[in-house]
Design a protein around this motif. Structure first.
Motif, PDB file in Angstrom:
ATOM      1  N   ASN A  67       0.838  -1.214   0.000  1.00 27.30           N
ATOM      2  CA  ASN A  67       0.000   0.000   0.000  1.00 27.30           C
ATOM      3  C   ASN A  67       0.867   1.255   0.000  1.00 27.30           C
ATOM      4  N   ILE A  68       1.903   1.271   0.856  1.00 22.41           N
ATOM      5  CA  ILE A  68       2.759   2.465   0.928  1.00 22.41           C
ATOM      6  C   ILE A  68       3.546   2.637  -0.366  1.00 22.41           C
ATOM      7  N   SER A  69       4.055   1.509  -0.913  1.00 21.46           N
ATOM      8  CA  SER A  69       4.780   1.594  -2.184  1.00 21.46           C
ATOM      9  C   SER A  69       3.861   2.082  -3.296  1.00 21.46           C
ATOM     10  N   SER A  70       2.610   1.622  -3.275  1.00 23.50           N
ATOM     11  CA  SER A  70       1.649   2.079  -4.285  1.00 23.50           C
ATOM     12  C   SER A  70       1.400   3.581  -4.148  1.00 23.50           C
ATOM     13  N   LEU A  71       1.333   4.058  -2.875  1.00 21.75           N
ATOM     14  CA  LEU A  71       1.123   5.483  -2.651  1.00 21.75           C
ATOM     15  C   LEU A  71       2.283   6.297  -3.207  1.00 21.75           C
ATOM     16  N   PHE A  72       3.512   5.876  -2.901  1.00 21.49           N
ATOM     17  CA  PHE A  72       4.681   6.610  -3.388  1.00 21.49           C
ATOM     18  C   PHE A  72       4.777   6.526  -4.913  1.00 21.49           C
ATOM     19  N   SER A  73       4.448   5.354  -5.477  1.00 20.30           N
ATOM     20  CA  SER A  73       4.473   5.220  -6.938  1.00 20.30           C
ATOM     21  C   SER A  73       3.434   6.139  -7.579  1.00 20.30           C
ATOM     22  N   GLU A  74       2.265   6.234  -6.945  1.00 21.95           N
ATOM     23  CA  GLU A  74       1.218   7.123  -7.467  1.00 21.95           C
ATOM     24  C   GLU A  74       1.661   8.576  -7.414  1.00 21.95           C
ATOM     25  N   ILE A  75       2.342   8.975  -6.321  1.00 21.46           N
ATOM     26  CA  ILE A  75       2.856  10.348  -6.227  1.00 21.46           C
ATOM     27  C   ILE A  75       3.894  10.593  -7.317  1.00 21.46           C
ATOM     28  N   ARG A  77       3.994   9.171 -10.225  1.00 24.02           N
ATOM     29  CA  ARG A  77       3.273   9.324 -11.499  1.00 24.02           C
ATOM     30  C   ARG A  77       2.611  10.687 -11.593  1.00 24.02           C
ATOM     31  N   LEU A  78       2.028  11.151 -10.464  1.00 28.51           N
ATOM     32  CA  LEU A  78       1.387  12.471 -10.469  1.00 28.51           C
ATOM     33  C   LEU A  78       2.393  13.593 -10.701  1.00 28.51           C
ATOM     34  N   SER A  79       3.601  13.420 -10.117  1.00 25.27           N
ATOM     35  CA  SER A  79       4.609  14.475 -10.306  1.00 25.27           C
ATOM     36  C   SER A  79       4.999  14.608 -11.765  1.00 25.27           C
ATOM     37  N   LEU A  80       5.093  13.493 -12.486  1.00 21.07           N
ATOM     38  CA  LEU A  80       5.407  13.562 -13.912  1.00 21.07           C
ATOM     39  C   LEU A  80       4.247  14.172 -14.692  1.00 21.07           C
ATOM     40  N   MET A  81       3.012  13.819 -14.294  1.00 18.09           N
ATOM     41  CA  MET A  81       1.840  14.405 -14.930  1.00 18.09           C
ATOM     42  C   MET A  81       1.778  15.912 -14.666  1.00 18.09           C
ATOM     43  N   PHE A  82       2.151  16.296 -13.447  1.00 20.01           N
ATOM     44  CA  PHE A  82       2.154  17.715 -13.079  1.00 20.01           C
ATOM     45  C   PHE A  82       3.151  18.497 -13.935  1.00 20.01           C
ATOM     46  N   LEU A  83       4.314  17.908 -14.165  1.00 23.03           N
ATOM     47  CA  LEU A  83       5.349  18.612 -14.930  1.00 23.03           C
ATOM     48  C   LEU A  83       4.979  18.762 -16.397  1.00 23.03           C
ATOM     49  N   ARG A  84       4.088  17.890 -16.915  1.00 28.62           N
ATOM     50  CA  ARG A  84       3.708  17.989 -18.336  1.00 28.62           C
ATOM     51  C   ARG A  84       2.678  19.092 -18.603  1.00 28.62           C
ATOM     52  N   ASP A  85       2.136  19.691 -17.551  1.00 31.17           N
ATOM     53  CA  ASP A  85       1.156  20.752 -17.735  1.00 31.17           C
ATOM     54  C   ASP A  85       1.816  21.933 -18.447  1.00 31.17           C
ATOM     55  N   ASP A  86       1.052  22.595 -19.345  1.00 32.29           N
ATOM     56  CA  ASP A  86       1.609  23.690 -20.147  1.00 32.29           C
ATOM     57  C   ASP A  86       2.067  24.838 -19.279  1.00 32.29           C
ATOM     58  N   HIS A  87       1.306  25.184 -18.244  1.00 35.89           N
ATOM     59  CA  HIS A  87       1.696  26.293 -17.377  1.00 35.89           C
ATOM     60  C   HIS A  87       3.003  25.986 -16.664  1.00 35.89           C
ATOM     61  N   ILE A  88       3.167  24.749 -16.241  1.00 33.86           N
ATOM     62  CA  ILE A  88       4.402  24.380 -15.535  1.00 33.86           C
ATOM     63  C   ILE A  88       5.574  24.391 -16.499  1.00 33.86           C
ATOM     64  N   GLN A  89       5.364  23.916 -17.743  1.00 33.78           N
ATOM     65  CA  GLN A  89       6.439  23.936 -18.724  1.00 33.78           C
ATOM     66  C   GLN A  89       6.855  25.364 -19.061  1.00 33.78           C
ATOM     67  N   ARG A  90       5.869  26.292 -19.161  1.00 36.01           N
ATOM     68  CA  ARG A  90       6.238  27.694 -19.422  1.00 36.01           C
ATOM     69  C   ARG A  90       7.035  28.273 -18.272  1.00 36.01           C
ATOM     70  N   LEU A  91       6.696  27.842 -17.054  1.00 35.01           N
ATOM     71  CA  LEU A  91       7.452  28.325 -15.901  1.00 35.01           C
ATOM     72  C   LEU A  91       8.888  27.776 -15.927  1.00 35.01           C
ATOM     73  N   LEU A  92       9.033  26.513 -16.295  1.00 37.14           N
ATOM     74  CA  LEU A  92      10.349  25.886 -16.259  1.00 37.14           C
ATOM     75  C   LEU A  92      11.223  26.266 -17.441  1.00 37.14           C
ATOM     76  N   TYR A  93      10.589  26.688 -18.562  1.00 36.14           N
ATOM     77  CA  TYR A  93      11.376  26.950 -19.748  1.00 36.14           C
ATOM     78  C   TYR A  93      12.296  28.142 -19.498  1.00 36.14           C
ATOM     79  N   ARG A  94      13.574  27.894 -19.617  1.00 37.37           N
ATOM     80  CA  ARG A  94      14.626  28.895 -19.388  1.00 37.37           C
ATOM     81  C   ARG A  94      14.408  29.620 -18.064  1.00 37.37           C
TER      82      ARG A  94
END
Length: 609
Positions: A67-75, A77-94
Motif C-alpha cells: 500500500n505504501i509503495s503504491s502510494l509513493f508510486s502514485e505520487i 506518477r502524479l509528479s510527472l503528470m504535473f510537470l507535463r502541464d503547459d503552465h508548468i512547462q512555461r514556468l520551467l522553460y529557461r
C-alpha cells in the motif's frame, strides 16, 4: 538414647521400608518429569503463539508495504503528470534566465494547477517548485508560499535533501524531515504537522540542464492512516523509522520526530525480524519490516501481556493435568509397589537366616518376573554354598602346590646362565672368539627376559638389546647385513614395550634375503613428533606391490597375521596386538609405501620416565 529415639521414630513412620522409599522416589521423579514436561509444553505453546502472531504480522507488513509503495508510486506518477502541464512547462522553460518578477508572475497559473491536483488527489498536502536563483512558488488550496527568496535560500538550498535531488536526478527522493511550518511560518500549534516529501530535480522538456526542484508533500497523518486505521491500541504501537532510527510516522503523532531505540541492521538482506525490549515501563516484542520503496523500517511494538490470556489458558490446563497425573501416579504406585515388594521382603528374611549360618535355606513363593529370577538364583546359591566351601578348600590346596612349583622353576634360569658361562670359558680356552662373542650376546639377550617383570623399558635399553641380536645375526650371515641406527636424543628415554624391534628386524632380514644380491641394508629410525614416538625399520629388499601393502595393513588392523614376504607374520601381529593392549587402537604397526625395499612404521605415545 537419642539415637534409639530417632530409630524408633523412623520405624514408626515406616520410611526405612523399601516400599515407602520407592513410593517417595517415584513421586519425586514423576513430579520432576511432569514439571519439566509442563514447562516444555508451556514454552512450546508460548513460542508457537508468538510465531503464529509473527507470521500473521509479516503478511500484514507485506500488505502495508504494498500500500505504501503504491502510494509513493502514485505520487511519482502524479509528479510527472504535473510537470507535463503547459503552465508548468512555461514556468520551467529557461527558468534560470527569468527575473524574479517574471517568476512571480507565473505564480497564479502554477497555483491554479496545484489547486486542481490537490482537489483531485486529496492525499497531496501541498506542491512547491523551487529555482536556485529565484526561490520557490507553490502551496496548497488554502495557503501559498510566504517565505522570501533569501529565506528560502538559507533554509532549503543549503539542505541535504536538495543536494540529493541534484545528485540523483531524475530519481524521486523521499524525505521526512520537513514540517508544514517549514514552508509557512504562520502554521503553528494544531495547524502545524509533519510532512513526507517526495522531491525530484526537473527541467523543461527542451532545457539541457536541471533547473528546478519539484516537491510533493503528503501529510504524515495520511501516511499513518494507511497502517494505523485497523490498529487496536491494546495490540501495541506501530510506526516507521528512517535509516538513522528517527520516527518518520507513528500511530500516535507525539512520537513523530523522536528517536527510536531500534537500530536498523546494516545487512541489506535483513528484511524482517524481531527482538525484545522495554518501552513505556512494559516488556514488548519489537517486530520490524523493511519498506522496499523508501528504505525505511515499519515497526510494531507488541506488549508481551497480549499473549497472557492465551498463555494463562494453557497454564490452567497444564496445572489441572499435572495435579490429576500426580494423584493417579500415587494411587497406582502404592498398590503396585506393595505387590512387587512382597517377594523381596520374604527374600530379605531368608538372607537374615543365612547370615546367622543357616546354609541351604530357600524361598518357596517365586513370582514369574525378574524378581523370580533373583529368588531362583538365591535358592541355587544357597543350596550350592557347601559345594563352594569345599571347592574353595581345594583351590587353596592347589595354590600351595603351584607356589612350590614356581619356586622350583626359578632354578632353571640360573642353570641356563651357568651353562652358558661354562661354554663361554670353554670357548675362551680354545680361543674361539666368535663363539665367545655369540654366547655373550645371547646371555645379554636372555638376561632381561628373566631378570625383569616390567613389560616396558626405555628405547635406549631396547636398542641395547637389539645390538646383541644384531651381533648374533651377523655371526649367522657372515656380516652380510649392514645396520644403520638413527635415533634422536629426545627419543632415547621414551618408554616402549620390550622386544618390539627384534620381530621387525627379523621380518626385514627375511624379506631382504629374497633378493639375488645377498647384502642387506637395514635402517632403524626413531623421532618424537607432536607427542608421538615414531619408529621405522626399512630394508633394501624387493619391496611390496601396492595391492600387497594394502592387504598387509588391512590384516594388521583386523588383528590377523599379515603373512609378510619374509615369514608367517606372527611376530608382527603379536607386536601390533601388544601395542593395542598397552595404548589403544590409535597406535600400532603399518607398512608404508616405499619405492625400493619395504618400510614398517610403529606409532607409540611419547611417554618418558
Amino acid at each position: 538414647m537419642e539415637r534409639a529415639e530417632e530409630e524408633s521414630m523412623r520405624r514408626r513412620f515406616g520410611f526405612h521400608q523399601l516400599r515407602t522409599q520407592l513410593i517417595v522416589y517415584i513421586m519425586i521423579i514423576s513430579l520432576a518429569v511432569l514439571a519439566g514436561a509442563s514447562y516444555f509444553i508451556f514454552s512450546f505453546m508460548q513460542n508457537m503463539i508468538k510465531d503464529q502472531n509473527e507470521r500473521l504480522l509479516f503478511q500484514q507488513f507485506q500488505q502495508l508495504d504494498h500500500n505504501i509503495s503504491s502510494l509513493f508510486s502514485e505520487i511519482g506518477r502524479l509528479s510527472l503528470m504535473f510537470l507535463r502541464d503547459d503552465h508548468i512547462q512555461r514556468l520551467l522553460y529557461r527558468i534560470s534566465e527569468k527575473t524574479e518578477v517574471e517568476f512571480l508572475e507565473s505564480k497564479n497559473d502554477v497555483q491554479k494547477v496545484i489547486d486542481d491536483f490537490i482537489v483531485n488527489y486529496s492525499y497531496v498536502d501541498s506542491i512547491y517548485i523551487t529555482a536556485d536563483n529565484l526561490g520557490a512558488v507553490g502551496g496548497s488550496t488554502d495557503r501559498t508560499l510566504v517565505y522570501s527568496k533569501e529565506e528560502w535560500e538559507q533554509s532549503f538550498f543549503t539542505s541535504e535533501p536538495f543536494r540529493r535531488t541534484l545528485e540523483r536526478y531524475p530519481e524521486l527522493i523521499i524525505y521526512s524531515g520537513f514540517k508544514k511550518s517549514f514552508f509557512n511560518p504562520y502554521l503553528t500549534g494544531n495547524y502545524d504537522g509533519h510532512l513526507v516529501s517526495l522531491m525530484r530535480g526537473t527541467k523543461a522538456i527542451y532545457d539541457p540542464n536541471t533547473s528546478a526542484t519539484l516537491i510533493f508533500n503528503i501529510d504524515e497523518r495520511y501516511l499513518a492512516s494507511v497502517y494505523a486505521t485497523a490498529l487496536n491500541k491494546e495490540e501495541g504501537d506501530m510506526y516507521i523509522v528512517d535509516e538513522t532510527g528517527r520516527v518518520v510516522s507513528a500511530s500516535g503523532p507525539e512520537r513523530v520526530g523522536s528517536r527510536s531505540s531500534f537500530v536498523p541492521p546494516q545487512e541489506e538482506e535483513a528484511v524482517y525480524g524481531s527482538y525484545y525490549d522495554r518501552s513505556a515501563d512494559r516488556n514488548v516484542q519489537i517486530v520490524y519490516y523493511r519498506l522496499h520503496e523508501a528504505g525505511w523500517y515499519l515497526l510494531k511494538e507488541i506488549p508481551l501481556s497480549q499473549y497472557s490470556d492465551q498463555i494463562y489458558a494453557v497454564q490452567r490446563m497444564l496445572v489441572a493435568v499435572f495435579l490429576l497425573s500426580v494423584l493417579v501416579i500415587f494411587i497406582v504406585s502404592y498398590f503396585w509397589l506393595r505387590k512387587i515388594i512382597k517377594p523381596l521382603h520374604l527374600l530379605s528374611l531368608k538372607l537374615k537366616d543365612m547370615s546367622r549360618g543357616e546354609l541351604g535355606v530357600t524361598v518357596e513363593h517365586i513370582p514369574n518376573n525378574e524378581l523370580g529370577t533373583v529368588i531362583r538364583r538365591f535358592n541355587e546359591m544357597s543350596l550350592s554354598m557347601v559345594d563352594l566351601v569345599d571347592k574353595n578348600n581345594e583351590i587353596q590346596e592347589k595354590k600351595r602346590e603351584l607356589e612350590i612349583e614356581a619356586l622350583q622353576y626359578q632354578i632353571n634360569p640360573h642353570f641356563l646362565y651357568n651353562t652358558l658361562n661354562m661354554v663361554r670359558w670353554m670357548a675362551v680356552i680354545v680361543k674361539a672368539d666368535n663363539i665367545v662373542q655369540t654366547i655373550v650376546a645371547l646371555g645379554n639377550i636372555l638376561r632381561p627376559v628373566f631378570s625383569s617383570k616390567d613389560p616396558m623399558c626405555s628405547l635406549r635399553d631396547e636398542l641395547s638389546y637389539l645390538e646383541n641380536y644384531i651381533k648374533i645375526i651377523n655371526m649367522r650371515f657372515n656380516n652380510g647385513i649392514r645396520f644403520e641406527i638413527d635415533v634422536g636424543e629426545d627419543a632415547l628415554d621414551c618408554r616402549v614395550p620390550r622386544f618390539i624391534l627384534q620381530p621387525l628386524v627379523e621380518n626385514s632380514i627375511a624379506s631382504g634375503r629374497r633378493k639375488e644380491a645377498f647384502d642387506i641394508h637395514i635402517g632403524i629410525h626413531a623421532a618424537v613428533h607432536e607427542g608421538q614416538l615414531r619408529l621405522s625399520v626399512t630394508d633394501t629388499g624387493q619391496g611390496l606391490q601396492p595391492e600387497r601393502l594394502e592387504e598387509l595393513n588391512r590384516k594388521l588392523q583386523l588383528g590377523e597375521a599379515p603373512e609378510s614376504t619374509g615369514g608367517s607374520g606372527v611376530g608382527l601381529n603379536n607386536v601390533n596386538k601388544r601395542i593395542h593392549l598397552y595404548f589403544g587402537p590409535g597406535y600400532g604397526i603399518r607398512f608404508a609405501p616405499k619405492e625400493t625395499g619395504a618400510e614398517v612404521e610403529v606409532t607409540l605415545p611419547a611417554v618418558r620416565e
